[in-house]
Design a protein around this motif. Structure first.
Motif, PDB file in Angstrom:
ATOM      1  N   SER A   7      46.512  38.030  38.038  1.00 42.27           N
ATOM      2  CA  SER A   7      46.080  39.305  37.489  1.00 42.27           C
ATOM      3  C   SER A   7      46.907  40.460  38.035  1.00 42.27           C
ATOM      4  CB  SER A   7      44.611  39.569  37.817  1.00 42.27           C
ATOM      5  OG  SER A   7      43.782  38.646  37.164  1.00 42.27           O
ATOM      6  N   PRO A   8      47.193  41.424  37.171  1.00 42.38           N
ATOM      7  CA  PRO A   8      47.905  42.614  37.647  1.00 42.38           C
ATOM      8  C   PRO A   8      47.083  43.361  38.689  1.00 42.38           C
ATOM      9  CG  PRO A   8      47.876  42.506  35.240  1.00 42.38           C
ATOM     10  CD  PRO A   8      46.947  41.446  35.742  1.00 42.38           C
ATOM     11  N   GLN A   9      47.757  44.205  39.443  1.00 38.78           N
ATOM     12  CA  GLN A   9      47.112  44.934  40.525  1.00 38.78           C
ATOM     13  C   GLN A   9      46.240  46.078  40.040  1.00 38.78           C
ATOM     14  OE1 GLN A   9      47.177  44.116  43.839  1.00 38.78           O
ATOM     15  NE2 GLN A   9      48.107  42.258  43.065  1.00 38.78           N
ATOM     16  N   ILE A  10      46.497  46.600  38.846  1.00 40.43           N
ATOM     17  CA  ILE A  10      45.690  47.714  38.362  1.00 40.43           C
ATOM     18  C   ILE A  10      44.957  47.291  37.096  1.00 40.43           C
ATOM     19  CG2 ILE A  10      47.164  49.482  39.394  1.00 40.43           C
ATOM     20  CD1 ILE A  10      48.370  50.004  36.666  1.00 40.43           C
ATOM     21  N   PRO A  11      43.798  47.874  36.849  1.00 40.06           N
ATOM     22  CA  PRO A  11      43.029  47.517  35.653  1.00 40.06           C
ATOM     23  C   PRO A  11      43.773  47.891  34.371  1.00 40.06           C
ATOM     24  CG  PRO A  11      41.721  48.892  37.153  1.00 40.06           C
ATOM     25  CD  PRO A  11      43.121  48.857  37.677  1.00 40.06           C
ATOM     26  N   TYR A  12      43.434  47.200  33.312  1.00 42.51           N
ATOM     27  CA  TYR A  12      44.052  47.443  32.009  1.00 42.51           C
ATOM     28  C   TYR A  12      43.936  48.907  31.603  1.00 42.51           C
ATOM     29  CZ  TYR A  12      44.655  47.632  26.994  1.00 42.51           C
ATOM     30  OH  TYR A  12      45.063  47.990  25.736  1.00 42.51           O
ATOM     31  N   GLU A  13      42.731  49.450  31.714  1.00 38.78           N
ATOM     32  CA  GLU A  13      42.490  50.818  31.263  1.00 38.78           C
ATOM     33  C   GLU A  13      43.350  51.829  32.020  1.00 38.78           C
ATOM     34  OE1 GLU A  13      40.174  48.603  32.088  1.00 38.78           O
ATOM     35  OE2 GLU A  13      39.102  48.263  30.195  1.00 38.78           O
ATOM     36  N   GLN A  14      43.520  51.614  33.314  1.00 36.28           N
ATOM     37  CA  GLN A  14      44.349  52.514  34.114  1.00 36.28           C
ATOM     38  C   GLN A  14      45.812  52.412  33.678  1.00 36.28           C
ATOM     39  OE1 GLN A  14      43.936  52.004  38.357  1.00 36.28           O
ATOM     40  NE2 GLN A  14      45.772  53.175  38.794  1.00 36.28           N
ATOM     41  N   ALA A  15      46.291  51.196  33.477  1.00 32.82           N
ATOM     42  CA  ALA A  15      47.674  50.999  33.036  1.00 32.82           C
ATOM     43  C   ALA A  15      47.884  51.613  31.658  1.00 32.82           C
ATOM     44  CB  ALA A  15      48.025  49.519  33.017  1.00 32.82           C
ATOM     45  N   GLU A  41      61.345  53.402  32.844  1.00 36.42           N
ATOM     46  CA  GLU A  41      61.165  52.200  33.664  1.00 36.42           C
ATOM     47  C   GLU A  41      59.690  51.997  34.030  1.00 36.42           C
ATOM     48  OE1 GLU A  41      63.940  53.143  36.762  1.00 36.42           O
ATOM     49  OE2 GLU A  41      65.615  52.201  35.697  1.00 36.42           O
ATOM     50  N   ARG A  42      58.994  53.075  34.380  1.00 30.27           N
ATOM     51  CA  ARG A  42      57.569  52.969  34.693  1.00 30.27           C
ATOM     52  C   ARG A  42      56.795  52.536  33.450  1.00 30.27           C
ATOM     53  NH1 ARG A  42      53.880  51.263  38.025  1.00 30.27           N
ATOM     54  NH2 ARG A  42      51.937  52.400  37.822  1.00 30.27           N
ATOM     55  N   GLY A  43      57.180  53.062  32.305  1.00 31.93           N
ATOM     56  CA  GLY A  43      56.542  52.658  31.051  1.00 31.93           C
ATOM     57  C   GLY A  43      56.714  51.177  30.773  1.00 31.93           C
ATOM     58  N   GLY A  48      54.155  45.934  30.517  1.00 31.51           N
ATOM     59  CA  GLY A  48      54.057  44.540  30.969  1.00 31.51           C
ATOM     60  C   GLY A  48      52.692  44.228  31.555  1.00 31.51           C
ATOM     61  N   ILE A  49      52.148  45.164  32.322  1.00 33.41           N
ATOM     62  CA  ILE A  49      50.815  44.973  32.902  1.00 33.41           C
ATOM     63  C   ILE A  49      49.773  44.878  31.796  1.00 33.41           C
ATOM     64  CG2 ILE A  49      49.010  46.132  34.250  1.00 33.41           C
ATOM     65  CD1 ILE A  49      51.317  47.200  36.064  1.00 33.41           C
ATOM     66  N   GLN A  51      50.253  43.945  28.770  1.00 39.10           N
ATOM     67  CA  GLN A  51      50.455  42.671  28.076  1.00 39.10           C
ATOM     68  C   GLN A  51      49.856  41.509  28.855  1.00 39.10           C
ATOM     69  OE1 GLN A  51      51.874  42.512  24.860  1.00 39.10           O
ATOM     70  NE2 GLN A  51      50.775  40.587  25.038  1.00 39.10           N
ATOM     71  N   GLN A  52      49.989  41.534  30.187  1.00 33.17           N
ATOM     72  CA  GLN A  52      49.382  40.480  31.010  1.00 33.17           C
ATOM     73  C   GLN A  52      47.869  40.447  30.812  1.00 33.17           C
ATOM     74  OE1 GLN A  52      51.395  41.670  34.852  1.00 33.17           O
ATOM     75  NE2 GLN A  52      51.140  39.471  35.189  1.00 33.17           N
ATOM     76  N   TRP A  53      47.242  41.620  30.843  1.00 37.23           N
ATOM     77  CA  TRP A  53      45.791  41.682  30.651  1.00 37.23           C
ATOM     78  C   TRP A  53      45.404  41.169  29.264  1.00 37.23           C
ATOM     79  CZ3 TRP A  53      42.391  41.743  34.275  1.00 37.23           C
ATOM     80  CH2 TRP A  53      42.615  42.431  35.468  1.00 37.23           C
ATOM     81  N   LEU A  54      46.148  41.575  28.249  1.00 42.81           N
ATOM     82  CA  LEU A  54      45.822  41.142  26.889  1.00 42.81           C
ATOM     83  C   LEU A  54      46.038  39.640  26.713  1.00 42.81           C
ATOM     84  CD1 LEU A  54      47.320  44.144  24.903  1.00 42.81           C
ATOM     85  CD2 LEU A  54      44.893  43.641  25.299  1.00 42.81           C
ATOM     86  N   ASP A  55      47.100  39.116  27.298  1.00 43.91           N
ATOM     87  CA  ASP A  55      47.329  37.669  27.232  1.00 43.91           C
ATOM     88  C   ASP A  55      46.205  36.906  27.930  1.00 43.91           C
ATOM     89  OD1 ASP A  55      49.687  38.128  25.848  1.00 43.91           O
ATOM     90  OD2 ASP A  55      50.987  37.796  27.585  1.00 43.91           O
ATOM     91  N   GLY A  56      45.752  37.429  29.068  1.00 45.96           N
ATOM     92  CA  GLY A  56      44.642  36.801  29.770  1.00 45.96           C
ATOM     93  C   GLY A  56      43.371  36.825  28.954  1.00 45.96           C
TER      94      GLY A  56
END
Length: 74
Positions: A7-15, A41-43, A48-49, A51-56
């Protein structure tokens, strides 16, 4: 969603919210080339974060659907 090792380090909503802010800043302009590149680059990282949440979430939905299908077969 419970955090797993993948899991990413920050929640989906925050990202998502930060990504929206980055896009708005890029659309408005008025930043230097270096600042624009840093925002881009931050975007990319934030996208990516998200996308990780959505894939999960898709994987969890697919697993739940498979369980439902398996229970319907019995």
């Amino acid at each position: 969603m419970a955090k797993t090792p993948e899991s990413p380090q920050i929640p989906y909503e925050q990202a998502r919210d930060e990504l929206i802010s980055v896009v708005q800043k890029l659309e408005v302009g008025g930043t230097s080339l270096d600042e624009s590149l840093a925002l881009w680059e931050r975007g990319e990282v934030l996208a990516g974060i998200c996308q990780q949440w959505l894939d999960g979430a898709r994987s969890r939905l697919a697993a739940a659907a498979d369980q439902l299908d398996a229970s319907d077969e019995t």
